[in-house]
Write an enzyme that holds these catalytic residues in place. Structure first.
Site, mmCIF file in Angstrom:
data_model
loop_
_atom_site.group_PDB
_atom_site.id
_atom_site.type_symbol
_atom_site.label_atom_id
_atom_site.label_comp_id
_atom_site.label_asym_id
_atom_site.label_seq_id
_atom_site.Cartn_x
_atom_site.Cartn_y
_atom_site.Cartn_z
ATOM 1 N N ASP A 156 0.863 -1.191 -0.012
ATOM 2 C CA ASP A 156 -0.264 -0.122 -0.027
ATOM 3 C C ASP A 156 0.981 1.183 0.100
ATOM 4 O O ASP A 156 0.546 2.072 -0.741
ATOM 5 C CB ASP A 156 -1.014 0.086 1.040
ATOM 6 N N GLU A 197 -2.244 -5.202 -3.293
ATOM 7 C CA GLU A 197 -1.252 -4.505 -2.592
ATOM 8 C C GLU A 197 -0.108 -5.595 -2.033
ATOM 9 O O GLU A 197 1.013 -5.015 -2.069
ATOM 10 C CB GLU A 197 -1.758 -4.081 -1.356
#
EC number: 3.1.26.3
Lengths: 247, 247
Positions: free
Chosen positions: A67, A135
């Protein structure tokens, strides 16, 4: 009962590992070095695997890392791409690109879920698993290959196919509707046709042709009919753009 | 009246530019390549400078970029440093490290404000300018030298001097109070003494000596007396740690 890492991530690569390796390489577009990171990125906590020190081994920590890398890469892209955008604009655009919904779409299109190691049936996961795994995959790339490979991967799998500044700014909602509107104004006929419906590695692909006045104007291929139509419309729109803008 | 970039960022380096270059190099720990990024990082919007296309030229966009890079570097550091920390833990620790207050402290300690180009007197800025300029500087490093130089700079100027996982976890609030408590329990005398009060490049430094039972145990140097005492206490604490832990 907790399994430890050795049981599942064998050093001698079995057939199954070979398939995993090939699939990962295809998604990445380069040869991975340390497979362990990618195996972790596709391991759900329900697998109950731990490392030798007893730390849980699943994709959740990689998701945190990925992320952060994704945000940094998109920040750099927007900074360079939109020199007139101020801090507020850049922040807003980035959050549109890395929205939960968008990341889920990305992960779903790459069909990442079919590679997930889990004790829970895959259809029991919520929608967010797609984005979470995406992610985690970015996090694995960072650990395996560093920031510049992260940038390359995000460029290839996020920015090129999905990031359209004009659309994000809301200036263009849909190229399909823009094109249809123009055809109606110009009294032209238009026609979308699915000419291909295929599955590659378990991922379905649709090929769509756009014709205007019975002449093929653009073709596109994507993971859904709607997306392929939109891409074909965008191509068609740009082909006609000068005409549209000068009328 | 808006000035354009050429007026202030001359190609032929004046004396003043030479001083700026030297200061930047000292802060970075490496030779910058493209000075323009750093000049931008130290330009406040009140300067009213624009580039040739009319885009405002100040540190605000770089701040957005630097914030993203800082988050990514700290995420990677925590991921590697705390293998037992889950996603929630990592997120919490990172927000402590990159808190507004912490970034302001960092920027203040580096005395970045003295290099700011602005039309507003420096003392009119709020506290946040320190952290904002620090972030912009990180953004400039990324554009000039890439991610790995960002990592090096953050390692040197954030992680080594400021990031102490035990303290961030709240396990240790202050090494000074820990040490004093121990001295009192052990009936030992303790004494902190400022042995140095100096200014290097306009930045004040304090040297503090810690003695226990009239024996010098640790020395430290920092930008405030309080910080130097804390560092000396930490050093003294670790010197005595075995004793403390086994009692």
């Amino acid at each position: 009962m907790k399994r430890i890492i050795k049981n599942i991530f064998k050093k001698s690569r079995s057939n199954e590992d070979g398939i995993f390796f090939e699939k990962i390489e295809k998604i990445l577009g380069f040869k991975p070095t340390t497979m362990l990171y990618y195996q972790k990125a596709f391991t759900h906590r329900s697998s109950n695997i731990t490392d030798v020190k007893g730390n849980p081994l699943n994709y959740e920590r990689l998701e945190f890392l990925g992320d952060a890398m994704l945000s940094a890469v998109i920040a750099a892209h927007l900074y360079n791409e939109v020199p007139s955008g101020d801090e507020g604009y850049l922040t807003k655009m980035r959050s549109k690109i890395v929205s939960r919904e968008h990341l889920n779409e990305l992960g779903r299109d790459l069909n990442l879920i079919e590679m997930v190691e889990s004790k829970v049936p895959v259809n029991h996961f919520g929608e967010n698993i797609h984005g979470n795994i995406f992610e985690a995959l970015v996090g694995a790339i960072f650990l395996d290959k560093g920031f510049s490979h992260c940038e390359q991967f995000i460029q290839k799998s996020v920015i090129i196919p999905y990031v359209d500044i004009e659309k994000l700014e809301g200036k263009v909602i849909s190229y399909k509707s823009l094109l249809i509107e123009w055809c109606q104004k110009e009294k032209k006929t238009f026609h979308y046709e699915v000419f291909d419906d295929n599955a590659i590695d378990g991922q379905r692909y649709f090929g769509v042709k756009l014709s205007i006045d019975n002449k093929i104007i653009a073709k596109a291929r994507a993971t859904s009919k709607k997306k392929a139509e939109e891409i074909a419309s965008k191509r068609g729109y740009f082909a006609f753009q000068e005409k549209i803008n000068t009328k």
